[in-house]
Design an enzyme around this catalytic site. Structure first.
Site, mmCIF file in Angstrom:
data_model
loop_
_atom_site.group_PDB
_atom_site.id
_atom_site.type_symbol
_atom_site.label_atom_id
_atom_site.label_comp_id
_atom_site.label_asym_id
_atom_site.label_seq_id
_atom_site.Cartn_x
_atom_site.Cartn_y
_atom_site.Cartn_z
ATOM 1 N N TYR A 154 -24.094 -45.588 -138.983
ATOM 2 C CA TYR A 154 -23.185 -45.011 -137.988
ATOM 3 C C TYR A 154 -23.523 -43.536 -137.804
ATOM 4 C CZ TYR A 154 -18.965 -43.256 -135.785
ATOM 5 O OH TYR A 154 -18.094 -42.645 -134.922
ATOM 6 N N ASP A 236 -29.029 -38.787 -142.014
ATOM 7 C CA ASP A 236 -27.646 -38.498 -141.644
ATOM 8 C C ASP A 236 -26.825 -38.476 -142.932
ATOM 9 O OD1 ASP A 236 -25.020 -38.516 -140.919
ATOM 10 O OD2 ASP A 236 -25.239 -40.001 -139.321
ATOM 11 N N LYS A 264 -18.275 -33.394 -142.694
ATOM 12 C CA LYS A 264 -17.207 -33.836 -143.604
ATOM 13 C C LYS A 264 -16.954 -32.900 -144.772
ATOM 14 C CE LYS A 264 -17.301 -38.586 -142.147
ATOM 15 N NZ LYS A 264 -16.158 -39.313 -141.670
#
Ligand SMILES: Cc1ncc(COP(=O)(O)O)c(C=O)c1O
Length: 438
Positions: A154, A236, A264
């Site tokens: 994702y 990622d 994050k």
């Protein structure tokens, strides 16, 4: 509410549901983030709005307290209102938040990123993980003069990625066609992407570890294929960064990509993302367009500097692993104790685990069973969505209270499975998938 529903909902959630009624018709999806929407929780059983957090605990708008295990989908790595981060943020706020020229704190954070991350030679900042992954893709396309993106995992909300999912509506086919997906731990599937797009793969972007660990040689194999075909390798690390290791998954697995993306956990809940990597590629940022008003916003950078310094100073990452392992092992032992270990498992690396629920007949993800566990945990003061993202504030007491709640939830789950009519054990509609199942 069915007769098999075990207990009436004990939480008073009146204000949450009054606010939900107000939000419907005003805010599409009732949330700014799909995975935090009411559809991700059991309606009527779980709260809809949270308003306060301290350490590893959060409070909903009705004053109910929960142990926070989603940790806002990963950012709250130290804990809510961490004293060091809050002090840094308050100091920065009192001096101003954003300016008409660059602020020196950009250098402080960039230097820390270069010091922490194996591939990092130069650094740019964004706000969301999607900013960083999109920047990496654009700069890789500019650097190689190629179009195709090979993606696995994702990567955010932007056209080049979301066009490959079941929520591709709104993305032109012409754009979707430029991204080809491949499967994790399946080097052949990546070879096939290169074969189908000779000389046109700009970059390979993947999460270096998800809930499944990379097989030995997989990441190395991906790196070698990228070199062979002249494609840029992008890790990622939006989820793994500053969580599985201070230097990210690239440090843990010893494979250094050309570029990497972080977000994050880097700023303990403040909006900051990072794209970093090889100097000769990063220098192309002088030529591409990656620029936005809030790029150098100083409050989030102050939060990132304080978060990174605390991670260096204190055993934050060790704690995430230690508490995560207790939750994971405890969950799996309890599932075994109640004879349902074939149906539910807690998998992944301890700092970020996912609980899986598998339909015995179809072998597919069973959202009803997940909803039952969520229902039983939430009503016992444990906020649970898909797994456990640990934080530095998560104490031994929090872990044992969570395990007590899991011990109480497991027999309900076992009875629901045995009954063959699991929905009767739910006090509301089950959670919905974010992406439709293929
Ligand atoms: C691995 C990964 N990449 C990218 C993103 C996108 O980040 P954001 O939602 O901050 O745009 C996410 C978000 O969950 C993610 O998990």
């Amino acid at each position: 509410m069915s007769s098999d529903a075990l207990e009436a909902n004990q939480l008073n959630l009146q204000r949450s549901y009054e606010l939900l009624a107000r939000a419907e018709g005003l805010i599409p999806g009732v949330s700014q983030t799909f995975s935090k929407a009411p559809s991700q929780l059991v309606h009527g059983v779980a709260p809809v709005f949270l308003e306060r957090g301290k350490g590893a605990h959060v409070w909903d708008v009705d004053g109910n307290e929960y142990i926070d295990l989603p940790t806002s989908l990963g950012p709250i790595v130290l804990g809510h209102d961490d004293p060091d981060v809050t002090e840094a943020v308050v100091k920065q706020v009192s001096q101003g938040t954003i300016f008409s020229l660059s602020h020196p704190i950009e250098l402080d954070v960039a230097e820390r990123v270069v010091d922490a991350i194996p591939c990092a030679e130069m650094v740019r900042f964004g706000k969301n993980g999607s900013d960083a992954t999109s920047a990496a893709v654009r700069v890789a396309r500019a650097y190689t003069g190629r179009s195709v993106v090979a993606a696995c995992g994702y990567h955010g909300w932007q056209d080049w990625y979301i066009g490959t999912t079941t929520r591709s509506i709104g993305v032109p086919d012409e754009v979707s066609r430029l991204t080809a997906t491949f499967s994790f731990n399946d080097i052949g599937s990546l070879e096939a992407v290169f074969d189908r797009n000779p000389g046109d793969v700009a970059c390979v972007i993947l999460e270096p570890v998800g809930v499944v660990e990379p097989e030995p040689e997989f990441l190395q194999g991906v790196s070698e294929l990228c070199k062979k075909h002249g494609a840029v390798l992008v890790f990622d690390e939006v989820l793994t960064g500053f969580r599985v290791a201070y230097g990210g998954a690239q440090e843990r697995y010893g494979v250094t990509p050309d570029l990497a993306c972080f977000a994050k956990a880097i700023a303990n809940g403040y909006p900051l993302s990072v794209v970093t990597g090889r100097r000769d590629i990063m220098e192309m940022f002088d030529d591409i367009f990656f620029s936005f008003t809030f790029g150098g916003e100083a409050v989030s950078l102050a939060a990132a500097r304080a978060t990174m310094d605390k991670m260096r100073r204190e055993p934050v990452i060790d704690h995430l692993w230690k508490q995560g392992a207790k939750l994971q092992d405890g969950y799996n032992s309890l599932a075994a104790e109640f004879g349902i270990e074939a149906v539910t498992k807690c998998i992944g690396l301890p700092p970020r685990t996912v609980c899986t629920f598998t339909d015995a007949v179809t072998g597919e993800d069973d959202l009803v069973l997940r909803s039952i566990v969520q229902q039983e945990l939430v009503r016992r003061g444990v906020l649970f969505m898909v797994g456990f993202n640990t934080s530095y504030a998560l104490s031994d007491d929090d872990v044992s209270q969570t395990l007590d709640a899991i011990r109480a939830a497991m027999p309900v789950l076992a009875r629901a499975i045995d009954s063959g009519e699991a929905t009767r054990f739910l006090n509301g509609p089950p959670v919905q998938p974010v992406f439709r199942q293929a």
